[in-house]
Structures are given as C-alpha cells and as structure tokens.
Motif scaffolding. Structure first.
Motif, PDB file in Angstrom:
ATOM      1  N   GLU A 140      10.919   3.504   0.274  1.00 23.19           N
ATOM      2  CA  GLU A 140      11.149   4.430  -0.828  1.00 23.19           C
ATOM      3  C   GLU A 140       9.961   5.381  -0.894  1.00 23.19           C
ATOM      4  O   GLU A 140       8.808   4.940  -0.894  1.00 23.19           O
ATOM      5  CB  GLU A 140      11.280   3.662  -2.156  1.00 23.19           C
ATOM      6  N   ARG A 141      10.236   6.665  -0.933  1.00 25.37           N
ATOM      7  CA  ARG A 141       9.172   7.654  -0.981  1.00 25.37           C
ATOM      8  C   ARG A 141       8.974   8.156  -2.409  1.00 25.37           C
ATOM      9  O   ARG A 141       9.916   8.479  -3.112  1.00 25.37           O
ATOM     10  CB  ARG A 141       9.507   8.831  -0.062  1.00 25.37           C
ATOM     11  N   ASP A 142       7.718   8.220  -2.830  1.00 25.36           N
ATOM     12  CA  ASP A 142       7.353   8.800  -4.124  1.00 25.36           C
ATOM     13  C   ASP A 142       6.169   9.721  -3.868  1.00 25.36           C
ATOM     14  O   ASP A 142       5.020   9.289  -3.885  1.00 25.36           O
ATOM     15  CB  ASP A 142       6.991   7.705  -5.121  1.00 25.36           C
ATOM     16  N   GLY A 143       6.457  10.984  -3.579  1.00 26.79           N
ATOM     17  CA  GLY A 143       5.397  11.910  -3.210  1.00 26.79           C
ATOM     18  C   GLY A 143       4.761  11.480  -1.903  1.00 26.79           C
ATOM     19  O   GLY A 143       5.444  11.254  -0.902  1.00 26.79           O
ATOM     20  N   ALA A 144       3.441  11.327  -1.920  1.00 27.84           N
ATOM     21  CA  ALA A 144       2.709  10.966  -0.703  1.00 27.84           C
ATOM     22  C   ALA A 144       2.617   9.453  -0.510  1.00 27.84           C
ATOM     23  O   ALA A 144       1.988   8.987   0.434  1.00 27.84           O
ATOM     24  CB  ALA A 144       1.309  11.568  -0.743  1.00 27.84           C
ATOM     25  N   VAL A 145       3.245   8.677  -1.405  1.00 27.70           N
ATOM     26  CA  VAL A 145       3.211   7.211  -1.332  1.00 27.70           C
ATOM     27  C   VAL A 145       4.547   6.683  -0.829  1.00 27.70           C
ATOM     28  O   VAL A 145       5.604   7.086  -1.312  1.00 27.70           O
ATOM     29  CB  VAL A 145       2.885   6.588  -2.703  1.00 27.70           C
ATOM     30  N   ALA A 146       4.498   5.779   0.149  1.00 23.97           N
ATOM     31  CA  ALA A 146       5.694   5.109   0.650  1.00 23.97           C
ATOM     32  C   ALA A 146       5.665   3.654   0.202  1.00 23.97           C
ATOM     33  O   ALA A 146       4.662   2.968   0.392  1.00 23.97           O
ATOM     34  CB  ALA A 146       5.767   5.195   2.173  1.00 23.97           C
ATOM     35  N   VAL A 147       6.740   3.200  -0.423  1.00 20.91           N
ATOM     36  CA  VAL A 147       6.858   1.800  -0.838  1.00 20.91           C
ATOM     37  C   VAL A 147       7.742   1.077   0.172  1.00 20.91           C
ATOM     38  O   VAL A 147       8.927   1.389   0.312  1.00 20.91           O
ATOM     39  CB  VAL A 147       7.451   1.667  -2.252  1.00 20.91           C
ATOM     40  N   VAL A 148       7.164   0.130   0.875  1.00 28.33           N
ATOM     41  CA  VAL A 148       7.856  -0.635   1.921  1.00 28.33           C
ATOM     42  C   VAL A 148       8.183  -2.015   1.361  1.00 28.33           C
ATOM     43  O   VAL A 148       7.290  -2.715   0.875  1.00 28.33           O
ATOM     44  CB  VAL A 148       6.976  -0.758   3.180  1.00 28.33           C
ATOM     45  N   VAL A 207       2.863  11.085   4.537  1.00 28.96           N
ATOM     46  CA  VAL A 207       2.534   9.825   3.857  1.00 28.96           C
ATOM     47  C   VAL A 207       1.028   9.639   3.885  1.00 28.96           C
ATOM     48  O   VAL A 207       0.405   9.663   4.945  1.00 28.96           O
ATOM     49  CB  VAL A 207       3.218   8.627   4.546  1.00 28.96           C
ATOM     50  N   ARG A 208       0.436   9.435   2.704  1.00 31.95           N
ATOM     51  CA  ARG A 208      -1.015   9.260   2.625  1.00 31.95           C
ATOM     52  C   ARG A 208      -1.427   7.860   2.214  1.00 31.95           C
ATOM     53  O   ARG A 208      -2.596   7.490   2.350  1.00 31.95           O
ATOM     54  CB  ARG A 208      -1.602  10.278   1.647  1.00 31.95           C
ATOM     55  N   ALA A 209      -0.496   7.082   1.678  1.00 28.81           N
ATOM     56  CA  ALA A 209      -0.794   5.701   1.280  1.00 28.81           C
ATOM     57  C   ALA A 209       0.512   4.915   1.255  1.00 28.81           C
ATOM     58  O   ALA A 209       1.601   5.491   1.091  1.00 28.81           O
ATOM     59  CB  ALA A 209      -1.473   5.643  -0.084  1.00 28.81           C
ATOM     60  N   ALA A 243      -2.155   3.451  -5.224  1.00 26.43           N
ATOM     61  CA  ALA A 243      -1.948   4.123  -3.945  1.00 26.43           C
ATOM     62  C   ALA A 243      -1.973   5.642  -4.108  1.00 26.43           C
ATOM     63  O   ALA A 243      -2.502   6.360  -3.245  1.00 26.43           O
ATOM     64  CB  ALA A 243      -0.619   3.678  -3.331  1.00 26.43           C
ATOM     65  N   ALA A 244      -1.421   6.140  -5.221  1.00 23.35           N
ATOM     66  CA  ALA A 244      -1.412   7.589  -5.465  1.00 23.35           C
ATOM     67  C   ALA A 244      -2.831   8.121  -5.643  1.00 23.35           C
ATOM     68  O   ALA A 244      -3.144   9.237  -5.209  1.00 23.35           O
ATOM     69  CB  ALA A 244      -0.568   7.906  -6.696  1.00 23.35           C
ATOM     70  N   GLU A 245      -3.708   7.330  -6.263  1.00 24.02           N
ATOM     71  CA  GLU A 245      -5.104   7.747  -6.395  1.00 24.02           C
ATOM     72  C   GLU A 245      -5.758   7.848  -5.018  1.00 24.02           C
ATOM     73  O   GLU A 245      -6.513   8.788  -4.744  1.00 24.02           O
ATOM     74  CB  GLU A 245      -5.873   6.758  -7.274  1.00 24.02           C
ATOM     75  N   MET A 246      -5.474   6.884  -4.156  1.00 20.32           N
ATOM     76  CA  MET A 246      -6.003   6.929  -2.796  1.00 20.32           C
ATOM     77  C   MET A 246      -5.440   8.115  -2.028  1.00 20.32           C
ATOM     78  O   MET A 246      -6.141   8.757  -1.239  1.00 20.32           O
ATOM     79  CB  MET A 246      -5.675   5.615  -2.072  1.00 20.32           C
ATOM     80  N   ALA A 247      -4.166   8.409  -2.273  1.00 16.33           N
ATOM     81  CA  ALA A 247      -3.506   9.519  -1.585  1.00 16.33           C
ATOM     82  C   ALA A 247      -4.072  10.869  -2.005  1.00 16.33           C
ATOM     83  O   ALA A 247      -3.871  11.865  -1.309  1.00 16.33           O
ATOM     84  CB  ALA A 247      -2.000   9.477  -1.863  1.00 16.33           C
ATOM     85  N   GLY A 248      -4.787  10.899  -3.130  1.00 19.46           N
ATOM     86  CA  GLY A 248      -5.370  12.145  -3.615  1.00 19.46           C
ATOM     87  C   GLY A 248      -6.645  12.554  -2.896  1.00 19.46           C
ATOM     88  O   GLY A 248      -7.182  13.637  -3.148  1.00 19.46           O
ATOM     89  N   PRO A 284      -4.290   3.916   3.689  1.00 19.88           N
ATOM     90  CA  PRO A 284      -4.517   2.721   2.862  1.00 19.88           C
ATOM     91  C   PRO A 284      -3.202   1.989   2.601  1.00 19.88           C
ATOM     92  O   PRO A 284      -2.179   2.630   2.329  1.00 19.88           O
ATOM     93  CB  PRO A 284      -5.085   3.292   1.556  1.00 19.88           C
ATOM     94  N   VAL A 285      -3.239   0.652   2.694  1.00 24.20           N
ATOM     95  CA  VAL A 285      -2.056  -0.167   2.436  1.00 24.20           C
ATOM     96  C   VAL A 285      -2.366  -1.101   1.265  1.00 24.20           C
ATOM     97  O   VAL A 285      -3.267  -1.939   1.353  1.00 24.20           O
ATOM     98  CB  VAL A 285      -1.654  -0.995   3.676  1.00 24.20           C
ATOM     99  N   VAL A 286      -1.633  -0.937   0.177  1.00 26.56           N
ATOM    100  CA  VAL A 286      -1.800  -1.770  -1.017  1.00 26.56           C
ATOM    101  C   VAL A 286      -0.711  -2.837  -0.993  1.00 26.56           C
ATOM    102  O   VAL A 286       0.481  -2.524  -1.000  1.00 26.56           O
ATOM    103  CB  VAL A 286      -1.687  -0.942  -2.303  1.00 26.56           C
ATOM    104  N   GLY A 287      -1.107  -4.101  -0.943  1.00 23.31           N
ATOM    105  CA  GLY A 287      -0.146  -5.196  -0.989  1.00 23.31           C
ATOM    106  C   GLY A 287       0.189  -5.529  -2.429  1.00 23.31           C
ATOM    107  O   GLY A 287      -0.705  -5.818  -3.223  1.00 23.31           O
ATOM    108  N   ALA A 288       1.464  -5.461  -2.780  1.00 24.04           N
ATOM    109  CA  ALA A 288       1.935  -5.833  -4.122  1.00 24.04           C
ATOM    110  C   ALA A 288       2.564  -7.218  -4.000  1.00 24.04           C
ATOM    111  O   ALA A 288       3.714  -7.353  -3.583  1.00 24.04           O
ATOM    112  CB  ALA A 288       2.935  -4.806  -4.643  1.00 24.04           C
TER     113      ALA A 288
END
Length: 260
Positions: free
Chosen positions: A9-17, A49-51, A195-200, A98-102
């Motif tokens: 799922e894409r949300d701006g520059a963040v991809a949720v896998v 994709v930035r994060a 992740a969005a903060e990192m993508a900035g 950057p990869v953030v594990g949820a």
C-alpha cells in the motif's frame, strides 16, 4: 482467485508491505519468502519510495517463521539461500531505504530474524518474540545468533535462545529490542508517521547514513570509527556552507514546532 501473499500500500513516499497469510500466522512458505524478497528488491529500486513499513496481516502474528510443515517435506536448503532474490531477510537488509517493522503479533524464530532485519521496530501490545531454533533442532541462518546479542546483550540473548521462551512487548521495549509499544489500533499509523519523517530527509543522505551505520555495526569499534572518518571526510568536503545554513534554519523551525 487467491489473495496476494504480500500486499503493498502506497501512502506518498511510504510503502506499507504486509505479509498476508493470516490463516497460517503469516508463516514463511517458499512462495511467501520469494514474494517478500521480490517486493523488497522492487521497492529498493523505486525512487518514489523513500521509506518502508513492514508488518503482518491480522493481530496474531507478524510472522510465525518458516513454514515447518513445508520444510518437513522440502528440507532447509532453500531457506538458507544466499541470494537476496530468494532470501527475504537479505533483501530487507540490502534495502537502502529505512525499514520500520510494525510488530503486530508474534515474531517467532525465522520471523524473529525478519524483524531483526528491519532498521527500527515499533510494536503493539500483542507483539511477542521467541527464538525456538534450539527446541526445533535447527541453527539460525538469517543472523539471529549474531544480531540479538548485539542488540540486547549476550546474557539476555542466551536466555531467550537457550529456553525458547516468549518475550513480551513491554520487556522487549525495556530491553531495547523495540523502540516503543502502542495500542494495536494505532500501530500501523504510528509506524507510517515515523517512516514519513524519515522519508522527509534527502534520499541520498539517508541512504548513505544507513550504509555507514550498518557497515560500522558489523565491524569493531576502531574499524567503525575509521569507516566514519573516511566517509565523512569524502562527503563533507563536497558540502557548501550556504546549503548547510538553509538546512540549519529548517531544522530549527522544525524543532520549534515539535517543542510546541
């Protein structure tokens, strides 16, 4: 038509896998491993994709690890593949973003190793970790034996690996394995916000910084300091004073916003 094993799922520059086998606690079948590796390699090459946020479907499991029923038939050979195209942990590790594990539920054995491949871990109250390699009678092949002790200390790592006991979310956070624990309903949103903060940040900068940290992490302290010196000397020599001043002002403004 069967559901995708991995969704993006894409949300701006963040991809949720999302690993998507909730009925099997997102167990890492051969097909899921290959698809997760493919997705991570694809996102690594996507400049938009930035994060990345990595999670599991449902609330029971991030991933319960290798599909042991399948391995009982096929054996362990494929699971230890060196190629990032077949090894999701290697593909996550090699991702320059950057990869953030949820961590939405249990992360067991191979699933624990998938979690450790992420750069930052955020967990819900349902998050639990267990290393059952010894109890199952197999050796870790995706880095757990080396990474875990470096993250939480050797005696704590040995306690987990030699017992196979579960580590609850709050203790995992207290031990430094996860950065924070949030309510399950807020987990993905919290991970996406981080992740969005990192993508900035400038992509080239954050990719270089991630590489610097990871390379030094795998070296001795002295070697890591030398790596930092070489890297900073080469990069900082190219930085113009005016650019730094502009960015400094932006950082100060952001700090004032956060303080408020």
């Amino acid at each position: 038509m069967s559901a995708a094993l991995v969704t993006v799922e894409r949300d701006g520059a963040v991809a949720v896998v999302t690993m998507n086998r909730p009925e099997a606690m997102n167990a890492l079948s051969t097909a899921l491993r290959a698809e997760l590796a493919r997705v991570m390699l694809e996102l690594d090459g996507d400049d938009s994709v930035r994060a990345v946020v990595l999670t599991g479907a449902g609330t029971r499991a991030f991933t319960a690890g290798l599909d042991l029923k399948e391995l009982g038939v096929e054996g362990l050979g494929a699971a230890n593949a060196e190629s990032a195209a077949a090894n999701p942990v290697k593909a996550i590790e090699q991702c320059r973003k950057p990869v953030v594990g949820a961590i939405n539920g249990v992360a067991i054995t191979g699933g624990f190793e998938v979690a450790l491949a992420c750069d930052v871990l955020i967990g819900s109250e349902n998050a639990r970790f267990a290393d059952t390699h010894a109890r199952v009678g197999i050796m870790p092949g995706w880095g757990l034996s080396q990474k875990l002790s470096r993250m939480i200390g050797i005696s704590r790592a040995k306690e987990l690996s030699f017992t196979g006991n579960f580590l609850d979310a709050e203790t995992a956070c207290r031990w430094g394995l996860m950065n924070r624990v949030v309510p399950a309903a807020e987990l993905v949103a919290t991970a996406k916000a981080l992740a969005a903060e990192m993508a900035g940040i400038d992509p080239a900068m954050i990719q270089s910084y991630k590489a610097l940290i990871d390379e030094g992490y795998g070296a001795s302290f002295g070697e890591g300091m030398a790596i930092e010196h070489r890297t900073s000397s080469a990069r900082n020599a190219q930085v113009k004073g005016g650019e730094v001043e502009e960015r400094r002002k932006a950082v100060m403004e952001r700090g004032r916003t956060q303080a408020g």
